[in-house]
Scaffold this motif. Structure first.
Motif, mmCIF file in Angstrom:
data_model
loop_
_atom_site.group_PDB
_atom_site.id
_atom_site.type_symbol
_atom_site.label_atom_id
_atom_site.label_comp_id
_atom_site.label_asym_id
_atom_site.label_seq_id
_atom_site.Cartn_x
_atom_site.Cartn_y
_atom_site.Cartn_z
ATOM 1 N N GLU A 55 57.852 46.170 -104.128
ATOM 2 C CA GLU A 55 59.009 45.656 -103.398
ATOM 3 C C GLU A 55 58.676 44.389 -102.624
ATOM 4 O OE1 GLU A 55 60.657 48.757 -100.973
ATOM 5 O OE2 GLU A 55 60.591 50.230 -102.603
ATOM 6 N N ARG A 56 57.468 43.877 -102.821
ATOM 7 C CA ARG A 56 57.066 42.645 -102.136
ATOM 8 C C ARG A 56 56.776 41.541 -103.152
ATOM 9 N NH1 ARG A 56 52.056 43.691 -98.769
ATOM 10 N NH2 ARG A 56 51.753 45.756 -99.664
ATOM 11 N N ARG A 57 56.660 40.323 -102.652
ATOM 12 C CA ARG A 57 56.341 39.194 -103.526
ATOM 13 C C ARG A 57 54.890 39.261 -104.021
ATOM 14 N NH1 ARG A 57 59.373 34.148 -100.375
ATOM 15 N NH2 ARG A 57 61.481 35.043 -100.510
ATOM 16 N N LEU A 58 54.110 40.103 -103.397
ATOM 17 C CA LEU A 58 52.733 40.312 -103.834
ATOM 18 C C LEU A 58 52.684 40.784 -105.277
ATOM 19 C CD1 LEU A 58 49.685 40.583 -103.286
ATOM 20 C CD2 LEU A 58 50.153 42.840 -102.291
ATOM 21 N N GLU A 59 53.674 41.552 -105.681
ATOM 22 C CA GLU A 59 53.708 42.083 -107.046
ATOM 23 C C GLU A 59 53.658 40.953 -108.078
ATOM 24 O OE1 GLU A 59 54.126 44.657 -110.339
ATOM 25 O OE2 GLU A 59 53.572 45.094 -108.256
ATOM 26 N N ARG A 60 54.388 39.893 -107.814
ATOM 27 C CA ARG A 60 54.412 38.777 -108.767
ATOM 28 C C ARG A 60 53.048 38.109 -108.892
ATOM 29 N NH1 ARG A 60 55.592 33.403 -109.858
ATOM 30 N NH2 ARG A 60 55.265 32.726 -107.707
ATOM 31 N N LEU A 61 52.333 37.990 -107.762
ATOM 32 C CA LEU A 61 51.009 37.364 -107.800
ATOM 33 C C LEU A 61 50.014 38.243 -108.561
ATOM 34 C CD1 LEU A 61 50.631 35.850 -104.215
ATOM 35 C CD2 LEU A 61 51.553 34.808 -106.292
ATOM 36 N N ILE A 62 50.110 39.557 -108.390
ATOM 37 C CA ILE A 62 49.218 40.461 -109.122
ATOM 38 C C ILE A 62 49.493 40.374 -110.622
ATOM 39 C CG2 ILE A 62 48.581 42.880 -109.485
ATOM 40 C CD1 ILE A 62 49.098 43.373 -106.540
ATOM 41 N N ARG A 63 50.772 40.272 -110.967
ATOM 42 C CA ARG A 63 51.101 40.147 -112.396
ATOM 43 C C ARG A 63 50.588 38.826 -112.966
ATOM 44 N NH1 ARG A 63 57.278 42.555 -113.090
ATOM 45 N NH2 ARG A 63 56.775 44.710 -112.491
ATOM 46 N N ARG A 64 50.556 37.791 -112.157
ATOM 47 C CA ARG A 64 49.987 36.516 -112.625
ATOM 48 C C ARG A 64 48.497 36.672 -112.933
ATOM 49 N NH1 ARG A 64 51.517 31.437 -111.875
ATOM 50 N NH2 ARG A 64 49.608 30.908 -110.721
ATOM 51 N N VAL A 65 47.801 37.453 -112.096
ATOM 52 C CA VAL A 65 46.381 37.726 -112.346
ATOM 53 C C VAL A 65 46.231 38.521 -113.635
ATOM 54 C CG1 VAL A 65 44.316 38.869 -111.481
ATOM 55 C CG2 VAL A 65 45.801 37.636 -109.892
ATOM 56 N N GLU A 66 47.084 39.555 -113.806
ATOM 57 C CA GLU A 66 47.007 40.402 -115.003
ATOM 58 C C GLU A 66 47.336 39.612 -116.268
ATOM 59 O OE1 GLU A 66 48.154 44.775 -113.127
ATOM 60 O OE2 GLU A 66 49.757 43.393 -113.707
ATOM 61 N N ALA A 67 48.169 38.592 -116.127
ATOM 62 C CA ALA A 67 48.538 37.781 -117.296
ATOM 63 C C ALA A 67 47.555 36.647 -117.542
ATOM 64 C CB ALA A 67 49.941 37.210 -117.098
ATOM 65 N N GLY A 68 46.544 36.505 -116.688
ATOM 66 C CA GLY A 68 45.559 35.442 -116.857
ATOM 67 C C GLY A 68 46.028 34.094 -116.361
ATOM 68 N N GLU A 69 47.140 34.044 -115.624
ATOM 69 C CA GLU A 69 47.670 32.782 -115.113
ATOM 70 C C GLU A 69 47.011 32.385 -113.790
ATOM 71 O OE1 GLU A 69 51.827 33.440 -114.787
ATOM 72 O OE2 GLU A 69 52.143 33.741 -116.949
ATOM 73 N N SER A 70 46.324 33.320 -113.168
ATOM 74 C CA SER A 70 45.678 33.061 -111.879
ATOM 75 C C SER A 70 44.316 33.761 -111.869
ATOM 76 C CB SER A 70 46.562 33.589 -110.730
ATOM 77 O OG SER A 70 45.866 33.558 -109.508
ATOM 78 N N GLU A 71 43.354 33.148 -111.164
ATOM 79 C CA GLU A 71 42.020 33.738 -111.086
ATOM 80 C C GLU A 71 41.919 34.801 -109.987
ATOM 81 O OE1 GLU A 71 38.670 30.883 -111.291
ATOM 82 O OE2 GLU A 71 40.239 29.361 -111.536
ATOM 83 N N GLY A 72 42.812 34.754 -109.020
ATOM 84 C CA GLY A 72 42.748 35.730 -107.948
ATOM 85 C C GLY A 72 43.713 35.406 -106.830
ATOM 86 N N ILE A 73 43.620 36.192 -105.741
ATOM 87 C CA ILE A 73 44.535 36.075 -104.611
ATOM 88 C C ILE A 73 43.738 35.901 -103.321
ATOM 89 C CG2 ILE A 73 46.328 37.256 -103.269
ATOM 90 C CD1 ILE A 73 47.085 38.768 -105.820
ATOM 91 N N LEU A 74 44.164 34.947 -102.508
ATOM 92 C CA LEU A 74 43.593 34.739 -101.178
ATOM 93 C C LEU A 74 44.597 35.203 -100.139
ATOM 94 C CD1 LEU A 74 42.124 31.102 -101.407
ATOM 95 C CD2 LEU A 74 40.962 33.269 -101.850
ATOM 96 N N THR A 75 44.119 35.907 -99.139
ATOM 97 C CA THR A 75 44.958 36.314 -98.010
ATOM 98 C C THR A 75 44.100 36.227 -96.751
ATOM 99 O OG1 THR A 75 46.510 38.033 -97.262
ATOM 100 C CG2 THR A 75 44.423 38.783 -98.183
ATOM 101 N N PRO A 76 44.662 35.910 -95.590
ATOM 102 C CA PRO A 76 43.824 35.679 -94.407
ATOM 103 C C PRO A 76 43.120 36.933 -93.906
ATOM 104 C CG PRO A 76 46.145 35.613 -93.833
ATOM 105 C CD PRO A 76 46.080 35.641 -95.310
ATOM 106 N N TYR A 77 43.870 38.027 -93.777
ATOM 107 C CA TYR A 77 43.303 39.282 -93.267
ATOM 108 C C TYR A 77 43.726 40.424 -94.172
ATOM 109 C CZ TYR A 77 42.713 36.541 -88.986
ATOM 110 O OH TYR A 77 42.381 35.573 -88.073
ATOM 111 N N LEU A 78 42.947 41.482 -94.178
ATOM 112 C CA LEU A 78 43.266 42.631 -95.015
ATOM 113 C C LEU A 78 44.609 43.235 -94.629
ATOM 114 C CD1 LEU A 78 41.029 45.420 -96.321
ATOM 115 C CD2 LEU A 78 42.977 46.077 -94.946
ATOM 116 N N ASP A 79 44.910 43.287 -93.291
ATOM 117 C CA ASP A 79 46.171 43.903 -92.892
ATOM 118 C C ASP A 79 47.368 43.029 -93.260
ATOM 119 O OD1 ASP A 79 45.885 41.888 -91.053
ATOM 120 O OD2 ASP A 79 45.748 43.193 -89.306
ATOM 121 N N ARG A 80 47.165 41.736 -93.633
ATOM 122 C CA ARG A 80 48.251 40.916 -94.177
ATOM 123 C C ARG A 80 48.512 41.296 -95.630
ATOM 124 N NH1 ARG A 80 50.950 40.416 -90.576
ATOM 125 N NH2 ARG A 80 49.502 41.913 -89.676
ATOM 126 N N PHE A 81 47.463 41.806 -96.312
ATOM 127 C CA PHE A 81 47.595 42.266 -97.697
ATOM 128 C C PHE A 81 48.394 43.567 -97.740
ATOM 129 C CE2 PHE A 81 45.952 44.362 -101.578
ATOM 130 C CZ PHE A 81 46.180 43.356 -102.501
#
Length: 497
Positions: A55-81
């Motif tokens: 239900e968050r925009r994070l889902e789209r970024l994870i799918r980009r990683v799964e599709a090979g469109e992105s190497e990974g995700i950066l976030t400032p703090y774990l509790d922001r993730f």
């Protein structure tokens, strides 16, 4: 190429840019030091850390990683993730299985480092526990406020005032004491009752808005709709309890301004009437239907510019034969037919003339269906006995029964003269309202057949029009006799027609 993800639970008085730009800057600084390029940035604002990833925009970024469109995700703090151990662990695992990398640059968490998954999970447990304690403290504050009689809203509903605004108390230092409990504003209460009565009598939202504005109330159509849907006027208040979308309903929390019958009567969805000057001259607005496509006819203007007349017209683009007739011609024919039906003692028309209990019975049926729904919904014993699936099915059945009861109520017009709104109308306003309400009391539908091809013989009105009275399933067929003609003459004379 990496993506950046930032989440903020509450914006407060900050703008979205102010709330997220610091976090984004931290991620970009880390990426610059590591020699990593940034592609996309996704931000979730006013979103809890316990919200599912899907239900968050994070889902789209994870799918980009799964599709090979992105190497990974950066976030400032774990509790922001995120702040949910299960959701966080699954998201972490998805990124790792896809060969991607998760970096919480200010927390020192990097999924490429051996043993990092255990550190991630331990830190997520701490983050989830913090969220749980924050929610518990917030809920305790809500519960304390409820016990004190506070109405939990940014401002009191129309018809009420905060007690500290009307009758403030002061402490020993002379400072005003906050008191958010509700007291009745008598002037607004009278307007509210009037508003609901007019709605039940058939007034649309635009008319109700103009009514309140004429009384000096600064309000929009959206505000009127909110008033009509708010059950706080029954003395109820909805309180958050930690279950999303399932607030606790507190009854008798404050002084009610309406009865259940008054509130339910105003929930009926009334027919749409076209907003044109022509519609004011058409007596059967909202009642005429095209016999070809079964859709409601609209009212339009037809004829030369200086002699345009309102006309009932089928405008549905997929209709095979658009029906149409001048309003004065159809109105005159249906009016005569109605008088003939009265003279012939047609049972459905006579029932309306003599008065019946259909409206009251339908209102009581809605009230009973609503009570059945609420009692079932609020029963803890039934939830335990039936289980989740059984209880959900039972709740669905009762909700459907309530919707059916309200649908039946919507088919029945409020009896003429039962609305208190007429007490404050001018004679001209009353006559206009009477003309608008007179036909819908008796008539359910007027079926209009097309005239035929251009150049062909136009059938007479009686061959093109069928009238179905309220409560009947078949069109009315007039069969006047000599005796009935005399009765018709007497009726019309008595009513000045």
């Amino acid at each position: 190429m990496f993506d950046i993800y930032v989440r903020v639970s509450k914006l407060g008085e900050r703008s979205e840019e102010e709330a997220t730009e610091v976090y984004e800057a931290k991620c970009r600084a880390w990426a610059e030091r590591a020699g990593i390029a940034i592609d996309e940035v996704e931000e979730d604002t006013d979103v809890s850390g316990g919200t599912p990833v899907a239900e968050r925009r994070l889902e789209r970024l994870i799918r980009r990683v799964e599709a090979g469109e992105s190497e990974g995700i950066l976030t400032p703090y774990l509790d922001r993730f995120g702040r949910d151990i299960i959701e966080g662990a699954l998201a972490y695992r998805r990124i790792r299985l896809a060969g991607g990398r998760l970096v919480c640059c200010e927390d020192g968490i990097d999924s490429d480092r051996p043993g990092d998954e255990m550190v991630f999970q331990l830190r997520t447990v701490i983050a989830e526990d913090y969220l749980r304690r924050v929610k518990a403290n917030f809920q305790s504050g809500v519960d304390r406020a409820v016990q004190k009689g506070v109405y939990l809203a940014a401002k009191p509903p129309f018809g009420y005032k905060r007690k500290d605004e009307v009758a403030p108390d002061y402490d020993e230092d002379g400072a005003p004491v906050k008191n958010g409990s509700l007291v009745v504003d008598e002037r607004e209460r009278a307007l509210l009752v009037e508003l609901y009565a007019r709605r039940a009598a058939g007034a649309n939202v635009g008319e109700l808005t103009r009514f309140l504005q004429a009384e000096g109330v600064a309000i929009t159509k959206s505000g009127v709709r909110s008033i009509l849907q708010n059950r706080c006027y029954l003395g109820e208040m909805r309180v958050q309890n930690g279950r999303k979308g399932q607030p606790t309903v507190l009854k008798d929390h404050h002084t009610p301004l309406l009865t259940e019958h008054q509130w339910e009567a105003a929930q009926v969805k009334h027919a749409f009437y076209p907003r044109t000057g022509a519609s004011q001259e058409a007596a059967l607005r909202g009642l005429v239907y095209c016999a070809s496509c079964k859709r409601r006819c609209k009212i339009s203007l037809y004829g030369p510019a200086d002699k345009r007349k309102p006309t009932y017209t089928c405008t549905y683009e997929k209709c095979s034969a658009h029906a149409g007739m001048r309003a004065s011609k159809l109105d005159g024919y249906v009016d005569e037919l109605l008088w003939q039906a009265a003279a012939n003692h047609e049972p459905h028309v006579e029932a309306v003339i003599l008065g019946d209990s259909r409206y009251t019975d339908a209102l009581l049926a809605v009230d009973q269906a609503r009570r059945d729904f609420e009692e079932f919904r609020d029963s803890i014993e039934l939830q335990r006995e039936l289980g989740i699936s059984g209880f959900a099915q039972g709740l669905k059945i009762r909700k459907h029964a309530l919707e059916l009861a309200r649908g039946e109520l919507a088919k029945i017009r409020r009896p003429a003269g039962s609305s208190t709104s007429k007490q404050r109308m001018t004679l001209e306003e009353y006559l206009r309202l009477y003309e608008r309400e007179r036909y819908p009391q008796y008539i359910d539908k007027v079926w209009l057949k097309p005239a035929g091809r251009v150049g062909s013989r136009v059938p007479p009105v009686e061959e093109r029009v069928q009238v179905v009275f309220v409560g009947s399933d078949t069109p009315y067929t007039p069969k006047p006799t000599a005796a009935d003609a005399e009765t018709l003459k007497t009726l019309r004379a008595a009513h000045g027609s």
